[in-house]
Enzyme design. Structure first.
Site, PDB file in Angstrom:
ATOM      1  N   LYS A  22       0.824  -1.213   0.000  1.00 33.17           N
ATOM      2  CA  LYS A  22       0.000   0.000   0.000  1.00 33.17           C
ATOM      3  C   LYS A  22       0.856   1.261   0.000  1.00 33.17           C
ATOM      4  O   LYS A  22       0.392   2.337  -0.401  1.00 33.17           O
ATOM      5  CB  LYS A  22      -0.924   0.009   1.217  1.00 33.17           C
ATOM      6  N   ASP A  70      -8.160   0.341   6.991  1.00 26.68           N
ATOM      7  CA  ASP A  70      -7.966  -0.791   7.897  1.00 26.68           C
ATOM      8  C   ASP A  70      -6.575  -0.740   8.504  1.00 26.68           C
ATOM      9  O   ASP A  70      -6.264  -1.504   9.408  1.00 26.68           O
ATOM     10  CB  ASP A  70      -8.122  -2.117   7.139  1.00 26.68           C
TER      11      ASP A  70
END
Length: 337
Positions: A22, A70
């Protein structure tokens, strides 16, 4: 040995210092937004180096970037904001671990925890951004918000380009890829499809049993929301709503949709941590092992293996999306008997 010819495991556990793929998407999308905002004020699009050299701090320090997460996407966004000199507000849901929240705070982000689930945190971040003039940099798309997630996905293609080189341009027969909202799965699907066309590998989407919004959408033939707690060890995949942009690709590009049992998660993490049959140990977080867990489960079920076209000639590509992004939890899980 699970009866396939080859497994390529793309290890993202050491990506920069953020321990997740990410890092490639969020920070890049932040940079793109800051370039656009500076251009609005000055009439000239600045280079990334100009931003890193703090030539536009008077503009950037007034901007607030925000998202829901998250954990890993928010950490990438917070890192980008810290690098480039703007403010950052991150929304997390009730099940995000304290360690992951602290990691984002350590990068200078203000972290707001809500009592709802991931999808509710996305809605809260969006609502507050509209009210307070913040810039949302999300890795999921929804009605009225479609452009910025394209930059996030574009950042992910760095690891896919690396993968092609590392596989010596050999084409896998199968890809087992984690689901979530579908962002990285759709990026993998589109990249390999454009590169290899009809020779592209079979794409198998893997999700938790209680957060299988892509599988349910495939069954329905259109996006479906999975309600409830979305309770799963694979925290990065605890998503109940698909990304619209991702679904547009996966609805025609994905071949199969599987869920994995929660009990397989620590077992697969342990397998990688110990190293198998002379393989080097691999640090794999909870959300990294879904693809490998699904492959092992399928190979232990002849009916599934046959349905997926798996045999001794299969060449498998798996994306290990994260390392120990919550070190304490990681140690607990790899030590579980």
């Amino acid at each position: 040995d699970i009866g396939v010819a080859k497994i390529w495991y793309k290890d993202e556990s050491q990506r920069f210092h953020l321990k997740s793929f990410k890092a490639l998407g969020g920070a890049y999308a932040v940079a793109r937004q800051l370039q656009a905002r500076v251009a609005e004020v000055t009439g000239v699009v600045p280079g990334i180096q100009d931003i890193l050299d703090h030539k536009f701090d008077d503009i950037l320090r007034q901007l607030v970037i925000s998202c829901a997460t998250d954990g890993n996407h928010g950490r990438s966004v917070a890192w980008g904001c810290q690098m480039f000199g703007c403010q950052c507000v991150i929304y997390i849901h009730r099940d995000v671990s304290i360690a992951r929240a602290q990691a984002m705070e350590a990068l200078g982000a203000k972290v707001i925890r809500i009592t709802g689930n991931y999808d509710e945190s996305v809605k809260q971040a969006d609502s507050d951004a509209k009210q307070l003039g913040r810039i949302i940099v999300s890795d999921t798309s929804y009605e009225g918000y479609m452009e910025i997630p394209k930059d996030v996905a574009l950042g992910y293609t760095v690891l896919l380009s690396e993968s092609i080189e590392q596989m010596d341009s050999e084409i896998p027969t199968h890809v087992f890829i984690q689901g979530g909202v579908g962002g990285v799965a759709s990026a993998v699907c589109a990249y390999f499809w454009e590169l290899w066309g009809e020779r592209r590998p079979r794409l198998i989407i893997v999700e938790p049993e209680k957060a299988n919004c892509l599988q349910e959408s495939a069954r329905a033939g259109s996006p479906v929301t999975v309600e409830g707690d979305l309770d799963t060890l694979m925290a990065g995949l605890a998503c109940g709503e698909v990304s619209i942009l991702a679904w547009d690709i996966l609805s025609i590009g994905a071949n199969d949709f599987l869920t994995v049992n929660e009990e397989t998660v620590p077992l697969t993490m342990q397998l990688l941590a110990l190293g198998f049959d002379g393989d080097p140990p691999i640090e794999a977080g909870e959300s990294a092992v879904g693809g490998l867990a699904a492959l092992i489960s399928a190979q232990n079920n002849p009916e599934y293996a046959q349905a997926l076209g798996l045999d001794e000639n299969s060449r498998i590509y798996i994306l290990g999306t994260e390392g120990a992004t919550d070190p304490e939890l990681y140690q607990q899980l790899i030590s579980t008997k």
